[in-house]
Design a protein around this motif. Structure first.
Motif, short mmCIF file in Angstrom:
data_model
loop_
_atom_site.label_atom_id
_atom_site.label_comp_id
_atom_site.label_asym_id
_atom_site.label_seq_id
_atom_site.Cartn_x
_atom_site.Cartn_y
_atom_site.Cartn_z
N LEU A 30 0.81 -1.22 0.00
CA LEU A 30 0.00 0.00 0.00
C LEU A 30 0.85 1.28 0.00
O LEU A 30 0.58 2.18 -0.79
N LEU A 33 2.00 1.84 -3.48
CA LEU A 33 0.94 2.42 -4.31
C LEU A 33 0.82 3.92 -4.05
O LEU A 33 0.63 4.71 -4.98
N PHE A 34 0.94 4.32 -2.78
CA PHE A 34 0.87 5.74 -2.44
C PHE A 34 2.01 6.52 -3.09
O PHE A 34 1.82 7.66 -3.50
N HIS A 37 1.00 6.88 -6.66
CA HIS A 37 -0.18 7.75 -6.71
C HIS A 37 0.24 9.21 -6.53
O HIS A 37 -0.25 10.10 -7.23
N PHE A 51 -6.31 4.20 -9.00
CA PHE A 51 -5.46 4.03 -7.83
C PHE A 51 -6.30 3.98 -6.55
O PHE A 51 -6.04 3.15 -5.67
N GLN A 52 -7.28 4.85 -6.46
CA GLN A 52 -8.13 4.83 -5.26
C GLN A 52 -8.87 3.50 -5.13
O GLN A 52 -9.01 2.98 -4.02
N GLU A 55 -6.27 0.87 -4.00
CA GLU A 55 -5.92 1.11 -2.60
C GLU A 55 -7.05 0.69 -1.67
O GLU A 55 -6.82 0.05 -0.64
N PHE A 59 -6.81 -2.39 1.00
CA PHE A 59 -6.99 -2.07 2.42
C PHE A 59 -8.20 -2.79 3.00
O PHE A 59 -8.10 -3.44 4.05
N ARG A 112 -5.02 6.92 3.03
CA ARG A 112 -5.91 6.55 1.94
C ARG A 112 -7.08 7.52 1.86
O ARG A 112 -7.47 7.95 0.77
#
Length: 149
Positions: A30, A33-34, A37, A51-52, A55, A59, A112
Motif C-alpha cells: 500500500l 501504491l501511495f 499515486h 489508484f483509489q 488502494e 486495504f 488513503r
C-alpha cells in the motif's frame, strides 16, 4: 477452554502465519501504491480513480481482514498453555511491535482517506521512508519469536 486452545494450537498457529503473511504483503504494497499515486497521478482523473480503487480494495478486502485474523489467532496462541513464557522479554517486544504495526495500518488508512478527499500533502519520499517502519517492526517480531530472549 484451555484444553480447547491446546487442541486448536496447530490450526491457530497456521492461520496466524497465513494472516501475518497476507497482512504484511498489504502493509508493504500500500505505501508503494501511495508513492506512485503521489508522484505520477493527477488528482481527479481516471488514473486517480483507478489508484483509489486499488488502494481501497487492498486495504478493505485484504489488509483489514488479515489484521483482524492476526489479532484473533495471535491472542489464541498467547493464551494457549505452555506457548508463551510470560517471564521472558520476547512476548512484550513482540506485543509492542504488533501494536506499532497496527498503528501503522491505521496510519495508512488515514492516508488513503487523504487521497479520497484530494488532500494528500505527503511526498513520495515520505511514503518511501514510512515503508521502512514495517520492515523494522517485522525484524523485531521475528527475532523475538525465534530467539525468545
Amino acid at each position: 477452554m484451555l484444553d480447547l486452545l491446546a487442541y486448536l494450537y496447530p490450526w491457530s498457529k497456521s492461520l496466524h502465519i497465513i494472516a501475518v503473511l497476507t497482512w504484511m504483503a498489504g502493509i508493504f504494497y500500500l505505501p508503494r501504491l501511495f508513492v506512485y499515486h503521489t508522484e505520477r497521478v493527477q488528482t481527479g482523473g481516471q488514473t486517480d480513480e483507478l489508484f483509489q480503487t486499488m488502494e481501497m480494495k487492498l486495504f478493505r478486502y485484504i489488509m483489514n481482514p488479515s489484521l483482524i485474523a492476526v489479532w484473533i489467532f495471535g491472542v489464541m496462541l498467547a493464551f494457549t498453555p505452555g506457548i508463551v513464557d510470560w517471564y521472558s522479554i520476547w512476548p512484550y517486544t513482540k506485543g509492542l511491535s504488533v501494536i506499532a504495526m497496527t498503528w501503522f495500518h491505521m496510519w495508512l488508512g488515514k492516508r488513503r482517506k487523504d487521497f479520497i478527499a484530494a488532500g494528500n500533502t505527503r511526498s513520495g519520499r515520505t511514503f518511501r521512508m514510512m515503508n521502512e517502519v514495517p520492515t523494522i517492526l517485522m525484524v523485531v517480531i521475528v527475532f523475538s519469536v525465534i530467539f525468545k530472549f
